[in-house]
Design a protein around this motif. Structure first.
Motif, PDB file in Angstrom:
ATOM      1  N   ALA A 193      44.804  31.904  30.187  1.00  0.00           N
ATOM      2  CA  ALA A 193      43.862  32.890  30.177  1.00  0.00           C
ATOM      3  C   ALA A 193      43.383  33.585  31.466  1.00  0.00           C
ATOM      4  O   ALA A 193      43.362  34.654  31.530  1.00  0.00           O
ATOM      5  CB  ALA A 193      42.587  32.219  29.575  1.00  0.00           C
ATOM      6  N   LYS A 194      43.697  32.613  32.435  1.00  0.00           N
ATOM      7  CA  LYS A 194      43.268  33.321  33.953  1.00  0.00           C
ATOM      8  C   LYS A 194      44.539  34.299  34.120  1.00  0.00           C
ATOM      9  O   LYS A 194      44.275  35.355  34.696  1.00  0.00           O
ATOM     10  CB  LYS A 194      43.712  31.809  34.624  1.00  0.00           C
ATOM     11  CG  LYS A 194      43.135  32.171  36.144  1.00  0.00           C
ATOM     12  CD  LYS A 194      42.703  31.011  36.781  1.00  0.00           C
ATOM     13  CE  LYS A 194      41.209  30.559  36.694  1.00  0.00           C
ATOM     14  NZ  LYS A 194      41.002  29.168  37.251  1.00  0.00           N
ATOM     15  N   ILE A 195      45.774  33.900  33.763  1.00  0.00           N
ATOM     16  CA  ILE A 195      46.825  35.220  34.081  1.00  0.00           C
ATOM     17  C   ILE A 195      46.206  36.098  33.349  1.00  0.00           C
ATOM     18  O   ILE A 195      46.405  37.344  33.935  1.00  0.00           O
ATOM     19  CB  ILE A 195      48.146  34.499  33.638  1.00  0.00           C
ATOM     20  CG1 ILE A 195      48.709  33.205  34.229  1.00  0.00           C
ATOM     21  CG2 ILE A 195      49.191  35.533  33.940  1.00  0.00           C
ATOM     22  CD1 ILE A 195      49.928  32.794  33.963  1.00  0.00           C
ATOM     23  N   VAL A 196      46.197  36.230  32.061  1.00  0.00           N
ATOM     24  CA  VAL A 196      45.600  37.642  31.309  1.00  0.00           C
ATOM     25  C   VAL A 196      44.432  38.095  32.064  1.00  0.00           C
ATOM     26  O   VAL A 196      44.499  39.289  32.390  1.00  0.00           O
ATOM     27  CB  VAL A 196      45.183  36.951  29.924  1.00  0.00           C
ATOM     28  CG1 VAL A 196      44.801  38.193  29.321  1.00  0.00           C
ATOM     29  CG2 VAL A 196      46.325  36.590  29.269  1.00  0.00           C
ATOM     30  N   ASP A 197      43.464  37.240  32.600  1.00  0.00           N
ATOM     31  CA  ASP A 197      42.429  37.939  33.320  1.00  0.00           C
ATOM     32  C   ASP A 197      42.836  38.534  34.749  1.00  0.00           C
ATOM     33  O   ASP A 197      42.344  39.675  35.230  1.00  0.00           O
ATOM     34  CB  ASP A 197      41.296  36.737  33.681  1.00  0.00           C
ATOM     35  CG  ASP A 197      40.022  37.298  34.146  1.00  0.00           C
ATOM     36  OD1 ASP A 197      39.602  38.233  33.472  1.00  0.00           O
ATOM     37  OD2 ASP A 197      39.330  36.675  34.781  1.00  0.00           O
ATOM     38  N   ILE A 198      43.912  37.922  35.411  1.00  0.00           N
ATOM     39  CA  ILE A 198      44.240  38.633  36.854  1.00  0.00           C
ATOM     40  C   ILE A 198      45.166  40.020  36.323  1.00  0.00           C
ATOM     41  O   ILE A 198      44.911  40.720  36.924  1.00  0.00           O
ATOM     42  CB  ILE A 198      45.185  37.626  37.338  1.00  0.00           C
ATOM     43  CG1 ILE A 198      44.202  36.417  37.844  1.00  0.00           C
ATOM     44  CG2 ILE A 198      45.783  38.272  38.439  1.00  0.00           C
ATOM     45  CD1 ILE A 198      44.973  35.160  38.324  1.00  0.00           C
ATOM     46  N   LEU A 199      45.902  39.742  35.289  1.00  0.00           N
ATOM     47  CA  LEU A 199      46.718  40.991  34.807  1.00  0.00           C
ATOM     48  C   LEU A 199      45.669  41.988  34.461  1.00  0.00           C
ATOM     49  O   LEU A 199      46.000  43.443  34.951  1.00  0.00           O
ATOM     50  CB  LEU A 199      47.679  40.817  33.826  1.00  0.00           C
ATOM     51  CG  LEU A 199      48.838  39.948  34.129  1.00  0.00           C
ATOM     52  CD1 LEU A 199      49.578  39.434  32.917  1.00  0.00           C
ATOM     53  CD2 LEU A 199      49.970  40.608  34.789  1.00  0.00           C
TER      54      LEU A 199
END
Lengths: 513, 313
Positions: A193-199
């Protein structure tokens, strides 16, 4: 001119037959050989929760067109719940509802799946809306910005950007900003979820998907998060831990997004367990079910749709053209002479029941006995039709006698004599005796033997499993048989037997000329 | 002794498939078949066209007439009973003499009138006809064959089979009955086929049971070297048969009668291939030049001459 017509016709017929067959093998996955088996997965989700003695409503995400898999069937097992499904274009939801749920409640969702291929690493999809740049709090915001800046410097496109980002985030140590971002992330879900957020910070559409790694006999499995990134043309799957493109083997995508997998209204939160089993099934039945689910018109008209009894009849009937073709070939290319053009085909059908050797013995026995009685009839000067009728009666009597005798003696094979076509036997005897009278025993025996050879070959051909299977599953191949027969219908070359017949011309020492 | 397909082709041999596909299917319209399959019809046509045929004594058309067979036969001492739609010489009974109601056959057997009646009944019921169709029986003049073939023949009537393509004679053979063929002139029943040189009308060596023979198997006489008289007239007769029935690929069976000269016995829409064994020459090689002709002459005489011209080497 006629040749051209016949050839064109044959070409068109075989083109139709073969292309239909090709379509059925490639698009519908029907196998060309009867023995092919395939793996079919049964995935079961077990939902359990405690009721609160109130009306209960359960919403549960279920697979929707999982890439690489075909859904062959699903069950919603629930004792007294009403159930329905809903499709929002991205996910499917199964909804169960009951007036009053008290105590332990158990619901099952079961899906039957066939893996057609490994799930693709990327597949074309329209561009989803670009995400808004999230408003990160400081100092997180600066950390994300510097991370994105660093990753951008090491990448050329969205795929490499994503890979670089995942690698950096997963890397041992890393600089301060990475450590800050990694922070207190504990579960893999949160991490993805964090990667999605950063992307989203780089305005790259990304999403989290959950799926199951299928392997036989697994119980109490749980869904695993995975990352999908859109690069303006297609969705690409990435391993959130290594940045590797694609899904793991046998990965069944269950749902997209980060909403709770299951929602219960009027009950305690539900526990979900997955169990997975695989079994082996005939490819044909899988292909057939799948084609039906896809709404293919072609298989609606397949012979599989018939009642089993009728199917079995057609399994045999569809091989008759093969026998007919063999007769044509044996006559016009080899030069075999038989009693009655298609008599060998009918005899071959009877051989299916009697088996070859006992069939040949019984056939010869009845014809020999019938023939000797027919010779006696000849001396009685009977008229033709009553004589044939008398031979027919004799044949029936002989058949009954042979059956009784072999039954008494304990041979099972004798019972199947009843399956010989009586009229064909009677006509064979009649024609054989006429040829015997007029052209001599040699011709009669020769033609008799020729008939049996062709019948035996027809039997072998018509009972070849592969061929029966092919014709039953792909009846359009009959068009190819028809085309070949038409071509032979314009074959004006020599027969093999004519090399023997005209040998005198070819090799004689003709002193006179 | 295995020959490649080229060998048969080199000899210009006509195979069964090509005969059926390229000649019979192409040149013999099916609607004309009854004209030759029904020998009574052929005979009537021939009589009308002034072509000599064996005289018809009587026709037995229904079973009821069989009872009166003796009356139908009348005083005839010798005659032939044959099915109108028989094929391959099946069902032909050759009576060479009689004593009241006992009949001597060409084979030497003696039959009572009851046995002859049974034979006629069999003919009527279609036993000898193509496809078992009900048939009629013809009683006709027995050909007294020309002394020419007397030494060469074992009983029965030798006949001349001529292949006529588009009205042009292309090949001929004499068919000599043997003991084995029981007086019948069909090669597959054991008769000897002797090729005839179309140009001169002289016999060359023969074939018997698929083998080349130089002597008659029963009489031992040499087969080659007999000159058939009036050969040009015979060729013309064959050519005229084409006008009679219009079949492009035709087999004419002609007999030489001692008193009446050449008589047309029957015509055949599907003549066999054995003639190639008799004269040792492929038919295909002879048919192709005629097939290539834009037009064939309209008069039988010219066509007969053309056939003999083409046969010249």
């Amino acid at each position: 001119m006629k040749d051209l017509q016949v050839r064109t016709l044959a070409l068109v017929l075989s083109a139709i037959g073969l292309s239909l067959c090709l379509y059925k093998t490639t698009a519908l996955g029907l196998p060309l050989s009867p023995t092919e088996k395939t793996e079919v997965w049964t995935v079961e989700a077990r939902l359990s929760f405690k009721g609160k003695n109130t009306p209960a409503k359960v919403e549960f995400y279920i697979p929707r067109n999982p890439p690489g898999f075909a859904l062959l069937g699903e069950d919603f097992v629930s004792s007294n719940y009403g159930s329905s499904t809903e499709d929002n274009g991205e996910n499917r939801v199964s909804m169960w509802a009951v007036r009053k749920a008290s105590g332990q409640q158990v619901l099952y969702y079961r899906a039957l799946l066939h893996q057609e291929s490994e799930p693709p690493a990327a597949w074309t999809a329209p561009q989803p809306p670009y995400p808004d740049k999230p408003d990160y709090p400081e100092p997180y915001k600066s950390a994300v910005n510097s991370l994105l800046e660093a990753v951008r410097g090491h990448s050329a496109d969205i795929a490499s950007f994503t890979r670089e980002l995942i690698k950096t985030l997963n890397g041992v140590g890393g600089d301060e900003s990475v450590q800050l971002i990694r922070g207190t992330t504990e579960s893999k879900d949160e991490f993805v979820a964090k990667i999605v957020d950063i992307l989203a910070g780089a305005r790259i559409p990304a999403r989290i998907v959950y799926g199951l790694k299928l392997s036989d006999g697994v119980r109490e499995a749980s869904l695993q998060p995975w990352l999908e990134v859109h690069d303006e043309n297609q969705w690409m799957a990435f391993d959130p831990m290594t940045g590797k493109l694609g899904y793991p083997a046998h990965f069944l995508v269950w749902r997209v997004g980060n909403d709770p997998l299951v929602r219960v209204k009027g009950g305690e939160p539900a526990v979900v367990d997955f169990s997975i089993a695989s079994d082996i099934r005939a490819v044909v039945s899988v292909a057939e079910t799948r084609a039906r689910l896809k709404g293919s018109r072609i298989l609606e008209y397949s012979l599989f749709g018939l009642p089993i009894g009728t199917q079995n009849v057609y399994k045999i009937l569809l091989t008759i053209p093969l026998g007919a073709f063999l007769v044509v070939f044996m006559r016009n290319v080899i030069g075999f002479h038989t009693f009655g053009t298609f008599m060998p085909v009918l005899i071959a059908l009877a051989f299916r029941e009697t088996q070859l050797v006992s069939g040949l013995v019984l056939f010869s026995l009845i014809v020999a006995l019938g023939l000797s009685i027919r010779f006696y009839f000849e001396t009685l000067h009977l008229l033709a039709v009553p004589r044939v009728a008398a031979v027919l009666i004799i044949v029936v009597i002989l058949m009954a006698a042979v059956t009784l005798l072999t039954h008494k003696l304990g041979f099972q094979g004798g019972l199947s004599v009843a399956l010989f076509p009586m009229v064909v036997l009677a006509m064979t005897i009649e024609r054989m005796s006429v040829v015997w009278e007029e052209n001599g025993a040699r011709d009669a025996l020769q033609q008799g033997a020729g008939s049996l050879v062709v019948a035996s070959l027809a039997y072998v051909l018509m009972s070849t499993k592969q061929l029966t299977y092919l014709l039953f599953v792909f009846p359009e191949l009959l068009l190819v048989v028809l085309a070949a027969t038409l071509l032979l219908g314009r074959y004006t070359g020599y027969r093999l037997s004519e090399f023997w017949r005209f040998r005198a011309v070819l090799f004689a020492d003709r002193r006179l000329r | 002794m295995i020959a490649g397909p080229g060998a048969l082709h080199r000899y210009g041999l006509l195979g069964m498939n090509r005969r059926n596909g390229d000649f019979i299917q192409k040149y013999n319209p099916r609607r004309l078949y009854p004209l030759v399959d029904n020998k009574l019809l052929t005979k009537q046509l021939a009589v009308r066209a002034g072509i000599a045929v064996p005289k018809l004594y009587a026709v037995v058309e229904i079973q009821h007439q069989v009872r009166d067979l003796l009356e139908l036969i009348g005083d005839e001492e010798d005659f032939v009973i044959k099915p109108a739609q028989g094929s391959g010489g099946k069902g032909v009974l050759v009576v060479t003499g009689r004593a009241r109601d006992r009949f001597r056959l060409s084979s030497g057997n003696v039959l009572t009138i009851a046995e002859v009646s049974h034979h006629v009944s069999n003919i009527l019921s279609g036993m000898h006809s193509l496809g078992g169709k009900p048939d009629i029986a013809m009683i006709e003049y027995r050909v007294k064959f020309d002394r020419l073939f007397e030494k060469l023949s074992y009983r029965g009537v030798p006949d001349i089979r001529m292949i006529v393509f588009r009205g042009v004679p292309v090949a001929a053979m004499v068919r000599l009955p043997t003991r084995m063929s029981d007086g019948k002139a069909n090669l597959h029943q054991g008769a000897v086929g002797v090729g005839v040189d179309l140009v001169t009308g002289t016999t060359v060596s023969g074939v018997w049971r698929d083998k080349i023979v130089d002597h008659h198997p029963d009489t031992g006489s040499p087969l080659a070297g007999t000159v058939i008289p009036h050969w040009d007239r015979l060729c013309e007769l064959g050519a005229r048969c084409y006008d009679l029935v219009g079949l492009g690929y035709l087999g004419c069976d002609i007999v030489l009668d001692r008193d009446l000269g050449p008589l047309v016995l029957e015509l055949n829409a599907r003549p066999g291939l054995n003639i190639q064994l008799a004269d040792g020459e492929g038919l295909l090689a002879k048919l192709r030049p005629i097939e290539a002709l834009q037009e064939v002459p309209s008069s039988p005489e010219e066509r007969a001459a053309l056939g003999r011209l083409l046969a010249r080497k």
